[in-house]
Design an enzyme around this catalytic site. Structure first.
Site, PDB file in Angstrom:
ATOM      1  N   ARG A  15      43.676  49.772  34.032  1.00 46.58           N
ATOM      2  CA  ARG A  15      45.060  49.566  34.458  1.00 46.58           C
ATOM      3  C   ARG A  15      45.409  48.090  34.649  1.00 46.58           C
ATOM      4  NH1 ARG A  15      45.750  53.562  39.442  1.00 46.58           N
ATOM      5  NH2 ARG A  15      43.465  53.514  39.430  1.00 46.58           N
ATOM      6  N   GLY A  77      31.271  58.539  38.153  1.00 46.57           N
ATOM      7  CA  GLY A  77      31.722  58.747  39.517  1.00 46.57           C
ATOM      8  C   GLY A  77      31.034  57.832  40.517  1.00 46.57           C
ATOM      9  N   GLY A 139      42.922  60.093  50.186  1.00 49.03           N
ATOM     10  CA  GLY A 139      42.216  61.190  50.832  1.00 49.03           C
ATOM     11  C   GLY A 139      42.435  61.151  52.334  1.00 49.03           C
ATOM     12  N   ASN A 228      43.777  47.857  41.572  1.00 54.25           N
ATOM     13  CA  ASN A 228      43.602  48.551  40.298  1.00 54.25           C
ATOM     14  C   ASN A 228      44.577  48.095  39.224  1.00 54.25           C
ATOM     15  OD1 ASN A 228      41.461  50.370  41.074  1.00 54.25           O
ATOM     16  ND2 ASN A 228      42.969  51.415  42.353  1.00 54.25           N
ATOM     17  N   TYR A 366      45.324   2.457  34.383  1.00 50.68           N
ATOM     18  CA  TYR A 366      44.230   3.387  34.100  1.00 50.68           C
ATOM     19  C   TYR A 366      42.916   2.690  34.423  1.00 50.68           C
ATOM     20  CZ  TYR A 366      40.656   6.002  31.670  1.00 50.68           C
ATOM     21  OH  TYR A 366      39.507   6.698  31.385  1.00 50.68           O
ATOM     22  N   ALA A 423      47.833 -12.526  34.137  1.00 53.93           N
ATOM     23  CA  ALA A 423      48.600 -11.409  33.577  1.00 53.93           C
ATOM     24  C   ALA A 423      48.692 -11.512  32.058  1.00 53.93           C
ATOM     25  CB  ALA A 423      50.002 -11.391  34.178  1.00 53.93           C
TER      26      ALA A 423
END
Length: 468
Positions: A15, A77, A139, A228, A366, A423
């Site tokens: 499912r 089961g 149950g 499920n 970077y 620079a």
């Protein structure tokens, strides 16, 4: 008394409609079966048996040596699944927890309380139950009206009207006397419509044998959720996130907007830290005290020391020192280690590099595969050129050095203590301590030459137009 755990993780989970095996779907950044295993570890289960079936190799790869494994080749089961653990546990004396691998919300305290009730009552089995206003599909737990012990579990389709009105349900988590569990499993048959061996039949067998069966009702019915499908997965995610956020807030962490804050299950956060909206904290991340995180920070498997600030940035496997600031819009990749009082500003990317105390990389730079000393200033647009297409090389920058804007440092290269790089320079050779390095063509101005360039371009455009 010894404690054992059997985790049922053999079902395919059709499912879920997913290529990923069901119990490996994450809830708050951790696979469901990982949550379950961690919980049974906390209640000191000496042996932890995971019953695998579909996706067995993937489950074993994730859990590794933290559990033992048995294979349920055919899914016949829950009773059949537990029986597969008999080769490892049937001769043991002690208490065994049986729990499903898709129930990530079951809590340590709940299992501990269930075991204590089980032991105190001398029960053969104890069922973890929950009360639900709308228990359809579950149950029902039918108890003795006198002593309160469990008489039977009745599935929804078999309920009488009176039983259908019962709101106490079976969560699918159990505590058993180990020897009595495996003895009862030998009596379980598959004489039912599904021709499967049900673990719930063990309860009836024990009751018929005169054994005591108890039920421990959790006060939090969310623990009963078995995932499920994707709907249940989303519900479990929401409930787990709320639980995790609540734990941190009660521990002294401020979450400005808990509903937009995502914190993984294993994340550690110190007191008086403030988490702003849109923040995602994942993996084994550890955040110290008095930090400010966010808004919109994404941090994974990283360490943030006391008093640091991370804003609108992404960090993966990085370390940020005390009182250091990161962001906005910085990207710290694996291997990044920042010292104390470091500043990493906007649109800076750092990878596999160490920046010592007081260093500053304020914007648009970077820094990769580098060692940057104390109090170094790196200007806007500076780059450590670490890759030549084949190999990565290291750049070293000494203490108190100054790297100007738009400087390219072609690794491997070393800039000495106190050195000054002008620079716009492209540096291909090392610079000594306190030296000044300049590597750019001298500026030359040509009077009136700009008009000549424009006239030439205009004439070329007109000629092309005439040809067309």
């Amino acid at each position: 008394m010894k404690r054992f755990a059997i985790i049922l993780a053999a079902g395919q989970g059709k499912r879920m409609k997913s290529k990923l095996y069901k119990v490996l779907h994450p809830v708050s950044g951790k696979p469901m079966v990982g949550h379950v295993l961690d919980t049974v570890k906390k209640i000191e289960c000496e042996r932890r048996i995971v019953v695998v079936g579909h996706g067995a190799d993937a489950v074993k790869s994730y859990l590794g040596t933290s559990a033992e494994y048995v294979l349920q080749e055919q899914q016949l089961g829950t009773g059949h699944a537990v029986k597969q653990a008999g080769a490892l546990l049937s001769q043991e004396e002690g208490t065994t927890i049986v729990i499903c691998g898709d129930t990530p919300l079951v809590k340590e305290d709940t299992l501990q309380a269930m075991i204590e009730l089980h032991t105190r009552q001398g029960a053969a089995a104890t069922i973890l139950t929950a009360s639900m206003d709308r228990p359809q599909g579950y149950g029902r737990i039918i108890r003795d009206t006198v002593g309160g012990s469990v008489l039977r579990i009745v599935e929804q389709k078999d309920c009488t009207p009176d039983e259908d009105a019962v709101q106490e349900i079976n969560t699918g988590t159990y505590c058993f006397d180990n020897a009595k569990l495996f003895a009862a499993l030998e009596q379980v048959t598959n004489s039912n419509a599904q021709q499967e061996y049900y673990l719930t039949d063990v309860i009836g067998i024990l009751v018929q044998a005169g054994e005591k069966v108890e039920g421990y009702q959790t006060s939090d019915h969310s623990e009963s959720i078995g995932v499920n499908d994707r709907l249940a997965l989303a519900e479990a995610e929401s409930l787990m996130r709320e639980r995790i956020n609540r734990k941190h807030m009660l521990g002294g962490v401020t979450l400005i907007d808990p509903s937009s804050t995502y914190i993984g299950a294993d994340v550690v956060i110190g007191a008086d830290t403030v988490i702003y909206p849109g923040t995602i904290l994942k993996g084994q991340t550890v955040i110290g005290e008095d930090c400010i995180i966010g808004p919109a920070a994404e941090i994974e498997d990283s360490v943030i020391h006391h008093g640091a600030k991370v804003t609108r940035s992404v960090l993966t496997q990085a370390e940020v020192g005390k009182e250091t600031t990161v962001g906005p819009f910085a990207y710290l990749r694996p291997g990044t280690k920042l010292g104390e009082h470091v500043k990493v500003g906007d649109f800076v990317e750092i990878k596999n590099a160490t920046l010592d105390d007081g260093a500053k990389v304020s914007h648009l730079s970077y820094i990769g595969d580098a060692k940057v000393g104390r109090n170094v200033n790196i200007g806007c647009g500076a780059i450590t050129v670490n890759y030549d297409g084949y190999n990565k090389s290291v750049t070293e920058i000494g203490d108190d050095a100054f790297i100007g804007s738009n400087v390219n440092l072609i690794a491997p290269v070393k800039i000495g203590d106190g050195a000054f790089v002008v620079a716009g320079s492209t540096i291909t050779h090392s610079v000594g301590d306190n030296d000044l390095a300049v590597a750019r063509i001298r500026q030359e101005n040509k009077p009136g030459y700009a008009d000549k360039i424009r006239a030439r371009a205009k004439a070329k455009a007109q000629a092309k137009k005439q040809q067309d």
